[in-house]
Design a protein around this motif. Structure first.
Motif: not given
Length: 384
Positions: A76-103
């Protein structure tokens, strides 16, 4: 549109990656169970363990993103939600980058992970009301998932995502339907969507709980109302994941729709007790909504005195405009049940802040409320 489709992933490893899959499957299952059971800090530590075990594999990064996303959905807390969203976006970008490098030998697995992570991003954009971005991410996600099953039709976990796309797109109406379906690359078929989700639930590996959750959400939608099926699915999920606030809350609402009033109250009251006891990850901001749900059961059971006391106490609290509208609507219902028509109408005239509550209030101005006309407050997060 497209939920955590996708903590369904690790059943997807081609022959060339069998060793990696065998090594990751058990810790991945533990991580997934922690996410579904809403033990987010432990889930994040488990995801980090996967990353350390296989840093060139997208699994750990994906589960990290999934944990952040699920945590944000109940925060519910807006600051906490904003932090979680930023962490989510960083993790999804990393997932894509690693998946794209699979042989190349793991091209099918790469397609699956890319489809999955784009699906989660589509969900994020939709919740944030960034609809064009949601559609573009959905297009990418559906394309990758279709590539995955074209290569390996028996990877049933992939059908959880594809089934969700099929079902959601079948609900797009009017002028936009053809445009959206062409953009996403799936025609949209309700029955095919449900069939694919059932395949994932009954024949998948790690997709089983997510597919059950998706089906339960679908069966409680206003145009479905298959509450008996939703009840069976949610009861099993709650038994398996007793700390999942969302599953428990939706089970309480399904029980109310089925007229299982005592069971609905029992589930809601157990949630209230857990929140009052400062159970981890259970925001106290949920308390007014849960107290409202308890009061609502008493209204429909015509236990007027108890309902009036609970609603009166709620009305004196700081409530969101939407929840206040439902509380005042039910106070009008209480007066109708007492035969106090003028007092009921006075409450109905003042209902503002929620369109569904206001529409019901207008109808009750013309025709007195009776419990036989069961119109419960809709689920707050009805989007799949």
């Amino acid at each position: 549109m497209f939920p955590l489709l996708l903590t369904i992933l690790l059943g997807v490893v081609p022959a060339g990656g069998v060793g990696t899959h065998a090594a990751l499957l058990e810790p991945a299952q533990r991580t997934l169970d922690l996410i579904y059971n809403m033990e987010f800090d432990r889930a994040l530590r488990a995801a980090q363990g996967l990353i350390e075990q296989a840093p060139a594999h997208p699994a750990g990064y994906f589960y990290r993103a999934a944990a952040y996303w699920q945590w944000r959905l109940i925060a519910y807390d807006e600051q906490h939600r904003a932090m979680l969203l930023a962490q989510f976006q960083e993790a999804t970008q990393r997932t894509r980058a690693v998946a794209e490098q699979l042989p190349e030998v793991q091209a099918t697995e790469a397609a699956f992970y890319l489809g999955a992570v784009y699906g989660m991003q589509a969900r994020m954009h939709f919740v944030e009301r960034q609809y064009v971005r949601a559609l573009l991410a959905a297009k990418q996600g559906s394309s990758y998932l279709q590539q995955c099953v074209a290569r390996a039709p028996d990877w049933y976990d992939a059908y959880a995502g594809l089934g969700t796309y099929q079902y959601v797109l079948s609900r797009v109406s009017g002028f936009w339907r053809g445009i959206v379906q062409q953009l996403v690359g799936i025609t949209g078929d309700r029955d095919k969507g449900l069939q694919a989700l059932e395949q994932a639930r009954t024949q998948g590996r790690l997709a089983v709980p997510e597919s059950a959750s998706l089906l339960a959400k679908i069966y409680t939608l206003p145009h479905e109302q298959q509450y008996d099926r939703a009840y069976a699915l949610l009861a099993h999920l709650v038994q398996r994941y007793p700390n999942n606030l969302d599953y428990r809350y939706r089970l309480a609402l399904v029980c109310a729709h089925l007229g299982l009033w005592e069971r609905a109250r029992q589930v809601s009251m157990s949630l209230i007790a857990d929140i009052a006891g400062d159970k981890p990850y259970y925001p106290r901001q949920w308390l007014p909504l849960l107290h409202y749900r308890v009061a609502e059961t008493y209204v429909f059971q015509q236990e007027v005195q108890t309902a009036a006391a609970l609603l009166g106490a709620l009305r004196r609290q700081a409530l969101s405009p939407a929840l206040r509208a439902w509380v005042e609507l039910r106070l009008g219902n209480v007066h109708d049940l007492r035969g106090e028509r003028q007092a009921a109408q006075a409450w109905y005239r003042g209902v503002q802040g929620d369109e569904d509550a206001k529409t019901l209030a207008q109808s009750y101005l013309q025709t007195p409320f009776t419990p036989a006309r069961m119109h419960l407050k809709p689920l707050e997060q009805a989007v799949i």
